[in-house]
Write a protein that holds these residues in place. Sequence first.
Motif, PDB file in Angstrom:
ATOM      1  N   UNK A 200      37.094  33.311  40.011  1.00  0.00           N
ATOM      2  CA  UNK A 200      37.926  34.470  40.297  1.00  0.00           C
ATOM      3  C   UNK A 200      38.766  34.161  41.534  1.00  0.00           C
ATOM      4  N   UNK A 201      39.908  34.816  41.672  1.00  0.00           N
ATOM      5  CA  UNK A 201      40.666  34.657  42.917  1.00  0.00           C
ATOM      6  C   UNK A 201      39.999  35.414  44.059  1.00  0.00           C
ATOM      7  N   UNK A 202      39.997  34.830  45.245  1.00  0.00           N
ATOM      8  CA  UNK A 202      39.426  35.507  46.409  1.00  0.00           C
ATOM      9  C   UNK A 202      40.493  36.399  47.032  1.00  0.00           C
ATOM     10  N   UNK A 203      40.811  37.462  46.325  1.00  0.00           N
ATOM     11  CA  UNK A 203      41.721  38.488  46.836  1.00  0.00           C
ATOM     12  C   UNK A 203      41.116  39.857  46.540  1.00  0.00           C
ATOM     13  N   UNK A 204      41.851  40.907  46.817  1.00  0.00           N
ATOM     14  CA  UNK A 204      41.306  42.260  46.664  1.00  0.00           C
ATOM     15  C   UNK A 204      40.829  42.502  45.240  1.00  0.00           C
ATOM     16  N   UNK A 205      41.699  42.193  44.271  1.00  0.00           N
ATOM     17  CA  UNK A 205      41.358  42.471  42.884  1.00  0.00           C
ATOM     18  C   UNK A 205      40.190  41.605  42.407  1.00  0.00           C
ATOM     19  N   UNK A 256      41.896  30.029  34.347  1.00  0.00           N
ATOM     20  CA  UNK A 256      42.941  30.568  35.184  1.00  0.00           C
ATOM     21  C   UNK A 256      43.990  29.472  35.372  1.00  0.00           C
ATOM     22  N   UNK A 257      45.292  29.813  35.548  1.00  0.00           N
ATOM     23  CA  UNK A 257      45.787  31.166  35.800  1.00  0.00           C
ATOM     24  C   UNK A 257      45.967  31.990  34.535  1.00  0.00           C
ATOM     25  N   UNK A 258      45.774  33.291  34.686  1.00  0.00           N
ATOM     26  CA  UNK A 258      46.009  34.270  33.627  1.00  0.00           C
ATOM     27  C   UNK A 258      46.258  35.603  34.310  1.00  0.00           C
ATOM     28  N   UNK A 259      47.515  36.048  34.377  1.00  0.00           N
ATOM     29  CA  UNK A 259      47.834  37.274  35.118  1.00  0.00           C
ATOM     30  C   UNK A 259      47.219  38.531  34.533  1.00  0.00           C
ATOM     31  N   UNK A 260      46.708  38.437  33.307  1.00  0.00           N
ATOM     32  CA  UNK A 260      46.163  39.630  32.640  1.00  0.00           C
ATOM     33  C   UNK A 260      44.638  39.679  32.672  1.00  0.00           C
ATOM     34  N   UNK A 261      44.001  38.607  33.179  1.00  0.00           N
ATOM     35  CA  UNK A 261      42.547  38.537  33.056  1.00  0.00           C
ATOM     36  C   UNK A 261      41.822  39.654  33.790  1.00  0.00           C
ATOM     37  N   UNK A 262      42.179  39.920  35.027  1.00  0.00           N
ATOM     38  CA  UNK A 262      41.428  40.899  35.815  1.00  0.00           C
ATOM     39  C   UNK A 262      41.486  42.275  35.166  1.00  0.00           C
TER      40      UNK A 262
END
Length: 290
Positions: A200-205, A256-262
């Motif tokens: 997962x990306x280590x950002x807010x989402x 990833x990357x996949x802008x729709x995954x989260x």
Amino acid sequence: ELLARLVYAFMHGMIFTVGTSLTSHRPNTVVWTSIHHKTSLTGGSHGFPDDGYFANVSESLDALYVPDAESCREMATPILSSLPPPPGVVPAAAAAASSDNANGTKDEEATHIRQYILSNTAIKYDAPDRLDGATPQGTCPSGTMNISIDPRIPCPGFFTSSGGAVDTICIEYAISSGFQKSYHESPGEAYKATTRHAYLPDNIEGRALLVRLMHSWKLGWNLSVGTSLTTGQRSVVVWSDAVPHKSGLSGGLFGLPDPHYISACSSYLDVLGIPDTDACLALAGIRSGH
């Protein structure tokens, strides 16, 4: 705009395949898929000029659920980022400064989420002998969910306010060997110990989604035991159909990357009745800062 969508399609393995050439009839060669390309500038069915090409290939991409150009630009490559944006389009680096993907004010407000994650980096799950139905529960075998944040691994497609990639949250599911329960595909049959990895990306989402995945793990939803869809092997640990994961960082259907995954994974968790992030934190005794 079409180039942005073609880049996305290539990153997800949609441009080429291996088979028999329609022109030379040679087997076992690299061939184009159904996404039509123009390979010359001297006319003909495979060359320019062709007034209907953009519309036709756009329809092909739509049929394969390739996102629109604006969404695809979120995963801009150096080639795309070097091109001037169309009128009205904010460059990716500038957009990141004000987006939720940036490490800005919203990130500071979510510090409590990060602290909660870092204080729960090894979560054990003991699979029950049977599912009583009183509480909706998945079919995960016993194991441990290990969580780490690796600053050495940039997460593709997710950027900080300075334009660099955010760090990557690494999830390792360490599953012990055991015997299938009554609710598995082949009760009583043994399965081997294994590990599964997700990112997962280590950002807010990404952190917000991780909190929910931690909760779904505690309820046994993230993995199962059954027949592998990729190898056909029986009685092995497999990903759960109920909770999609990204197990790679180099694109493709499962990476990833996949802008729709989260947003997509969040929808799956909604269907399972997994509480939202704030509610999960409250259940863990953490007061939300939002």
